[in-house]
Design a protein around this motif. Structure first.
Motif, mmCIF file in Angstrom:
data_model
loop_
_atom_site.group_PDB
_atom_site.id
_atom_site.type_symbol
_atom_site.label_atom_id
_atom_site.label_comp_id
_atom_site.label_asym_id
_atom_site.label_seq_id
_atom_site.Cartn_x
_atom_site.Cartn_y
_atom_site.Cartn_z
ATOM 1 N N GLY A 229 21.042 -18.324 -5.861
ATOM 2 C CA GLY A 229 19.743 -18.101 -6.624
ATOM 3 C C GLY A 229 18.517 -18.296 -5.801
ATOM 4 N N TRP A 230 17.830 -17.466 -5.727
ATOM 5 C CA TRP A 230 16.555 -17.809 -4.901
ATOM 6 C C TRP A 230 15.330 -17.518 -5.625
ATOM 7 C CZ3 TRP A 230 16.765 -19.468 0.426
ATOM 8 C CH2 TRP A 230 17.842 -19.376 1.136
ATOM 9 N N ILE A 231 14.167 -18.114 -5.462
ATOM 10 C CA ILE A 231 12.929 -17.685 -5.832
ATOM 11 C C ILE A 231 12.032 -17.615 -4.797
ATOM 12 C CG2 ILE A 231 10.748 -18.763 -7.222
ATOM 13 C CD1 ILE A 231 12.444 -19.797 -9.591
ATOM 14 N N GLY A 232 11.144 -16.445 -4.788
ATOM 15 C CA GLY A 232 10.341 -16.065 -3.460
ATOM 16 C C GLY A 232 9.188 -15.779 -4.252
ATOM 17 N N LEU A 233 8.148 -16.135 -3.284
ATOM 18 C CA LEU A 233 6.793 -15.823 -3.589
ATOM 19 C C LEU A 233 6.212 -15.342 -2.252
ATOM 20 C CD1 LEU A 233 4.562 -16.119 -5.549
ATOM 21 C CD2 LEU A 233 3.997 -18.297 -4.533
ATOM 22 N N ASP A 234 5.639 -13.970 -2.353
ATOM 23 C CA ASP A 234 5.009 -13.534 -1.239
ATOM 24 C C ASP A 234 3.784 -12.837 -1.695
ATOM 25 O OD1 ASP A 234 6.523 -11.449 -2.554
ATOM 26 O OD2 ASP A 234 5.921 -10.204 -0.823
ATOM 27 N N GLY A 235 2.816 -12.793 -0.660
ATOM 28 C CA GLY A 235 1.575 -12.219 -0.901
ATOM 29 C C GLY A 235 1.089 -11.490 0.561
ATOM 30 N N GLY A 236 0.026 -10.470 0.141
ATOM 31 C CA GLY A 236 -0.262 -9.599 1.369
ATOM 32 C C GLY A 236 -1.280 -8.653 1.010
ATOM 33 N N TYR A 237 -1.252 -7.468 1.885
ATOM 34 C CA TYR A 237 -2.019 -6.421 1.541
ATOM 35 C C TYR A 237 -1.323 -5.237 1.417
ATOM 36 C CZ TYR A 237 -6.021 -3.418 1.810
ATOM 37 O OH TYR A 237 -6.959 -2.457 1.550
ATOM 38 N N GLY A 238 -1.406 -4.589 0.660
ATOM 39 C CA GLY A 238 -0.598 -3.220 0.302
ATOM 40 C C GLY A 238 -1.585 -2.353 0.557
ATOM 41 N N TRP A 239 -1.390 -1.470 1.596
ATOM 42 C CA TRP A 239 -2.327 -0.216 2.015
ATOM 43 C C TRP A 239 -1.673 1.053 1.420
ATOM 44 C CZ3 TRP A 239 -2.057 4.298 4.851
ATOM 45 C CH2 TRP A 239 -3.221 4.829 5.063
ATOM 46 N N ALA A 240 -2.447 2.027 0.931
ATOM 47 C CA ALA A 240 -1.938 3.152 0.569
ATOM 48 C C ALA A 240 -3.004 4.332 0.965
ATOM 49 C CB ALA A 240 -1.777 3.325 -0.727
ATOM 50 N N GLN A 241 -2.531 5.209 1.381
ATOM 51 C CA GLN A 241 -3.468 6.551 1.537
ATOM 52 C C GLN A 241 -4.165 7.043 0.503
ATOM 53 O OE1 GLN A 241 -1.046 9.542 3.251
ATOM 54 N NE2 GLN A 241 -2.550 10.838 4.221
ATOM 55 N N ALA A 242 -5.518 7.455 0.693
ATOM 56 C CA ALA A 242 -6.217 7.645 -0.527
ATOM 57 C C ALA A 242 -5.624 9.296 -1.161
ATOM 58 C CB ALA A 242 -7.613 7.881 -0.317
ATOM 59 N N SER A 243 -5.635 9.608 -2.182
ATOM 60 C CA SER A 243 -5.364 10.961 -2.669
ATOM 61 C C SER A 243 -6.503 11.222 -3.511
ATOM 62 C CB SER A 243 -4.068 10.720 -3.588
ATOM 63 O OG SER A 243 -4.039 9.850 -4.750
ATOM 64 N N LYS A 244 -6.328 12.437 -3.666
ATOM 65 C CA LYS A 244 -7.702 13.092 -4.524
ATOM 66 C C LYS A 244 -7.409 13.191 -5.988
ATOM 67 C CE LYS A 244 -10.725 16.859 -3.413
ATOM 68 N NZ LYS A 244 -11.530 16.103 -2.672
ATOM 69 N N LEU A 245 -8.316 12.726 -6.849
ATOM 70 C CA LEU A 245 -7.834 12.799 -8.255
ATOM 71 C C LEU A 245 -8.547 14.199 -8.742
ATOM 72 C CD1 LEU A 245 -9.165 9.033 -9.618
ATOM 73 C CD2 LEU A 245 -6.824 10.327 -9.602
ATOM 74 N N ALA A 246 -7.732 15.009 -9.058
ATOM 75 C CA ALA A 246 -8.135 16.141 -9.399
ATOM 76 C C ALA A 246 -7.026 16.682 -10.453
ATOM 77 C CB ALA A 246 -7.949 17.532 -8.063
ATOM 78 N N PHE A 247 -7.461 16.567 -11.772
ATOM 79 C CA PHE A 247 -6.814 16.330 -12.937
ATOM 80 C C PHE A 247 -6.752 18.101 -13.329
ATOM 81 C CE2 PHE A 247 -8.442 12.349 -13.236
ATOM 82 C CZ PHE A 247 -7.409 11.621 -13.591
ATOM 83 N N LYS A 248 -5.532 18.541 -13.427
ATOM 84 C CA LYS A 248 -5.133 19.724 -13.909
ATOM 85 C C LYS A 248 -4.356 19.685 -15.288
ATOM 86 C CE LYS A 248 -4.865 21.378 -9.099
ATOM 87 N NZ LYS A 248 -4.183 21.990 -8.243
ATOM 88 N N SER A 249 -4.289 20.706 -16.188
ATOM 89 C CA SER A 249 -3.506 20.767 -17.233
ATOM 90 C C SER A 249 -2.027 21.377 -16.512
ATOM 91 C CB SER A 249 -4.006 21.909 -17.863
ATOM 92 O OG SER A 249 -3.006 22.326 -18.707
ATOM 93 N N SER A 250 -1.127 20.792 -17.482
ATOM 94 C CA SER A 250 0.247 20.870 -17.049
ATOM 95 C C SER A 250 0.528 22.663 -17.150
ATOM 96 C CB SER A 250 1.256 20.272 -18.202
ATOM 97 O OG SER A 250 0.997 20.771 -19.226
ATOM 98 N N GLY A 251 -0.239 23.255 -17.992
ATOM 99 C CA GLY A 251 -0.195 24.662 -18.007
ATOM 100 C C GLY A 251 0.884 25.145 -18.914
#
Lengths: 303, 535
Positions: free
Chosen positions: A249-271
């Motif tokens: 059994g291990w306990i781990g702790l890590d930290g850093g930077y999570g990068w993600a590409q930007a996406s457009k927030l364009a809300f649409k109806s499910s239709g």
């Protein structure tokens, strides 16, 4: 101090820390019964042949922590009623002092990840910058050399937040699937530092409740994502013997930077909703980039 | 250094979002301009300006206005928007915002063209129909420790860089209740000028609007006329003020006339030459005239016997024609109790006699009348032709633009409305489903259409004024308001913007205003979020 001496020191230190951690963990999970401390239960848990295997000729002769052949018969000659005839506190399976499965193992872990997303696109969905996530990972150490080792992992993080934007309900769920390459350095057998690079994909599903547009509108997208992190892990449960293939059994702790590409927030109806206005234009709320610092704490089982 | 790192980390981790996302959306009534619809987002102190760059397109711009908006009003020409705000009160810091007036224009693109900071909050605003002046004034909503209720500010709209002109309106006991502007009047002494007419509880004050006048001169040149005592022995309250320019042919001085509330008298206010020693442009010699009953409305008209003040007395029913030179009243018996009058001379006059034609309507009987004032004193019928309509008339609307000069819209008391063709003497009923519809037009009349809607209904109509063909339309959300605006792309197209508002949501259905069709629309929602997100 040569390498072998250092390893011996580390082994002694690891043994004492393992004892403390094992005792602590035993109160939570009972997993400590698998450890060698209570001599009375050892014979039923571990066949004697294993003890013999520990002292096989392959073991380097200079490893002082390895029990001498003289102690082995003591284990096999354990009385049937230990409560009446307690034996000296001798380990059933002497530590072989090796890294063994402390270092080379399969692993499966779960944990909690806290993302700090300062991007303005996150504002409609949360009153602060925190995105809490459940985290799971699985992998295998593929290569080890001395104190260095390299592992490959697959990670999955999922979390969601809810808020209201000017009185209208909003929510955002984020899933992150990454494949990680992890470099480790074992300072002790039961403690190592690691660095991890985890490229992958991020799925974000945003919902905006809009009464005049007939209900919920959605903006979903997949984007490229990468985590860069540093961390440490400590083994709190598991046999000292490197050769043991019992779970650890291990306990781990890590930290850093999570990068993600930007996406457009364009809300649409499910239709599918009959209340949805005809030819509803998407609601554009700019871009969302689920990126920022993070830390994660997780518990891992290795075997 | 460590502290800074820690603070930065905390800010990054636990920083809260901008307050705007937590602010409720509480708009004021939308305002239509020629090429834009403006909704005040009061909680965020901003104006949401909706324009249409092309067919079925909607663009949203966000402009800052003052905090705590109390009034937003378009100029009569639809080119400007005036926004009054109270600012931050009480002001504790130098950075706390003052009350202000923000002037917005939308052509060629939405922008704030001028901001005036005011010392104290004002919530009264009147804009001159000739787009030359605006008046800012104190209302009962402007609660202060000490108030000067007679303080007004004049804004000369052709000189926006000029500071507002402070004027304290002369008064014996009252405070301004309403404002009106005269056209340019020839003065007996001095150059022609316009006057601001301030109606108070029992007085009327005339303020000189000559632009070149100094502030002190403007204040000291005011003329205040106290209203006459009414039958109850109290000073009467002015209900309506009308004016007429000087008429050199008949030797008539420029005139004002005041209808008094609950009184059978009207007050004539000729602007006569002052004494030779005076530098004032005029002097007022009030003249009280009894028209035989309580007048519902008054209007200066040109009759076959010269300029007269026509006073409609529905209770008799009659019309009194008052000679402003002599005060003599010619009473004309009317077939119906007409209560409203509008001059339609420009639309119908066929000769150069100079006499007027008036449209008469009644709020109690389903009859309208066309009054040829060229025959007012000579013909047996006094020149009045009557026409039956389906209901008594609540109000008469002009159709903007030049396309239908002889058309008037009669709003019936029952909710139905009528398109009246003055030339053909024909009234075409538009029967509604019993609800009281709001009627609106393009400010410039370019779409040749009338829009009829009932707030919170999803169905509404558009009537093509040429064919009188109504088109039934449907929006997928309850209607808040309908606007007919010019497209800003320069292509000359027109767009109808049907606004929807519910809770914190603002949306719009957009359709072609010239050929509206419910099957050819686009629905835009999330407009309350305009400007909050960043690309």
């Amino acid at each position: 101090m040569n390498d072998f001496e250092a390893r011996s020191l580390l082994a002694r230190s690891a043994r004492s820390s393992a004892f403390v951690l094992s005792a602590a963990f035993s109160t939570i999970s009972g997993y400590a019964r698998a450890a060698p401390a209570p001599a009375t239960s050892a014979p039923t848990e571990e066949p004697a042949t294993n003890a013999n295997a520990v002292s096989s000729p392959a073991t380097p002769p200079s490893v002082t922590a390895v029990p001498s052949p003289a102690t082995a018969p003591t284990v096999t000659a354990q009385p049937a009623h230990p409560a009446k005839h307690p034996l000296p506190d001798e380990p059933l399976h002497p530590d072989d002092g090796r890294m063994g499965t402390h270092q080379e193992h399969w692993l499966f872990g779960i944990g909690l990840r806290e993302n700090f997303v300062a991007h303005s696109g996150f504002d409609p969905f949360s009153t602060n910058n925190v995105l809490p996530q459940f985290s799971a990972d699985a992998g295998r150490v593929l290569f080890a050399s001395g104190q260095l080792s390299f592992a490959a992992l697959a990670l999955f993080d999922y979390g969601s937040v809810k808020a209201s934007a000017r009185g209208l309900n909003t929510s955002l769920s984020v899933s992150r699937v990454t494949a990680a390459a992890e470099g480790r350095y074992h300072f002790w057998r039961r403690f190592y530092l690691f660095g991890r690079v985890a490229p992958g994909a991020l799925y974000s599903g945003a919902t905006l409740s809009d009464p005049i547009a007939g209900g919920d509108q959605h903006s979903n997208s997949w984007t490229f994502a990468t985590d860069l992190s540093l961390g440490a892990a400590v083994e709190f449960a598991g046999e000292a013997r490197g050769a043991s293939n019992r779970p650890r059994g291990w306990i781990g702790l890590d930290g850093g930077y999570g990068w993600a590409q930007a996406s457009k927030l364009a809300f649409k109806s499910s239709g599918s909703d009959a209340n949805t206005p005809a030819r509803l234009e998407p609601v554009e709320l700019g871009e969302l980039a689920v990126r920022g610092g993070f830390f994660r704490i997780n518990g891992t089982i290795t075997f | 250094m460590n502290k800074h790192w820690l603070c930065s980390l905390l800010l990054l981790g636990c920083g809260s979002r901008p307050e705007a996302w937590d602010a409720p959306f509480t708009p004021t009534a939308p305002v239509g301009l020629d090429n834009a619809v403006v909704v005040m987002d009061t909680t965020l102190a901003r104006a949401l300006v909706l324009t249409s760059p092309g067919a079925l397109e909607l663009r949203e711009d966000v402009l800052p206005v003052g905090q705590h908006v109390v009034k937003a009003q378009a100029s009569p020409d639809g080119k400007r928007l005036f926004v009054l705000s109270r600012g931050v009160w009480p002001r504790r810091n130098a950075s706390d915002e003052h009350p202000r007036l923000t002037v917005i224009e939308t052509d060629p693109a939405p922008r704030v063209v001028k901001t005036y900071e005011l010392d104290d909050p004002l919530s009264g605003l009147v804009v001159d129909s000739e787009n030359e002046w605006a008046v800012l004034y104190v209302t009962s909503e402007d609660s202060r420790t000490v108030t000067n209720p007679n303080e007004i500010f004049l804004l000369h709209l052709s000189e926006l860089d000029r500071d507002p002109i402070p004027v304290t309106v002369q008064s014996l006991a009252g405070s301004p209740q309403s404002f009106s502007f005269t056209s340019t009047l020839d003065m007996p002494n001095g150059e022609a000028r316009r006057l601001l007419v301030v109606e108070m509880q029992s007085e009327v004050t005339l303020v000189d609007l000559l632009p070149s006048l100094g502030n002190v001169e403007r204040t000291t040149s005011q003329v205040t006329i106290q209203m006459s005592l009414n039958q109850q022995g109290q000073n009467a309250t002015p209900a309506e003020v009308v004016f007429h320019d000087a008429d050199a042919a008949s030797g008539l001085d420029p005139q004002l006339a005041v209808r008094l509330q609950g009184d059978t008298n009207v007050m004539l206010l000729p602007l006569v030459a002052p004494s030779s020693s005076s530098t004032r442009p005029f002097s007022v010699v009030p003249n009280l005239v009894d028209v035989g009953g309580q007048a519902s409305t008054i209007r200066f008209v040109n009759t076959d016997d010269g300029v007269r003040l026509a006073a409609l007395v529905p209770s008799k029913p009659s019309a009194g024609l008052v000679d402003p030179n002599t005060g003599n009243v010619t009473s004309i018996t009317l077939a119906k109790p007409f209560s409203g009058i509008a001059l339609v001379t420009a639309e119908l006059a066929t000769d150069a006699s100079g006499t007027d034609i008036a449209l008469l309507w009644s709020n109690t009987t389903p009859t309208i009348g066309l009054w040829d004032l060229g025959k007012a004193t000579t013909a047996a019928t006094h020149g009045i032709d009557t026409l039956q309509v389906g209901a008594s008339v609540r109000d008469v609307l002009n159709v903007p633009g030049d396309a239908f000069p002889t058309s008037k819209i009669l709003e019936g008391q029952s909710g139905d409305f009528y398109v009246l063709d003055l030339k053909a003497r024909r009234s075409s009923p538009m029967v509604t489903n019993g609800r009281t519809y709001q009627l609106t037009f393009a400010p410039d009349g370019q779409s040749r259409r009338l829009w009829a809607f009932a707030p919170s209904e999803e169905d509404f109509s558009s009537v093509e004024l040429g064919t009188l063909n109504p088109t039934e339309l449907h929006a997928d959300s309850p209607v808040w308001n309908v606007f007919d605006i010019a497209q800003s792309g320069g292509a000359g197209g027109r767009t109808a913007v049907v606004l929807h508002h519910s809770g914190g949501a603002l949306g719009a259905t957009v359709l072609d205003a010239v050929a509206p069709d419910s099957a050819n629309t686009r629905f835009y929602s999330g407009l309350a979020y305009g400007g909050l997100s960043h690309e």
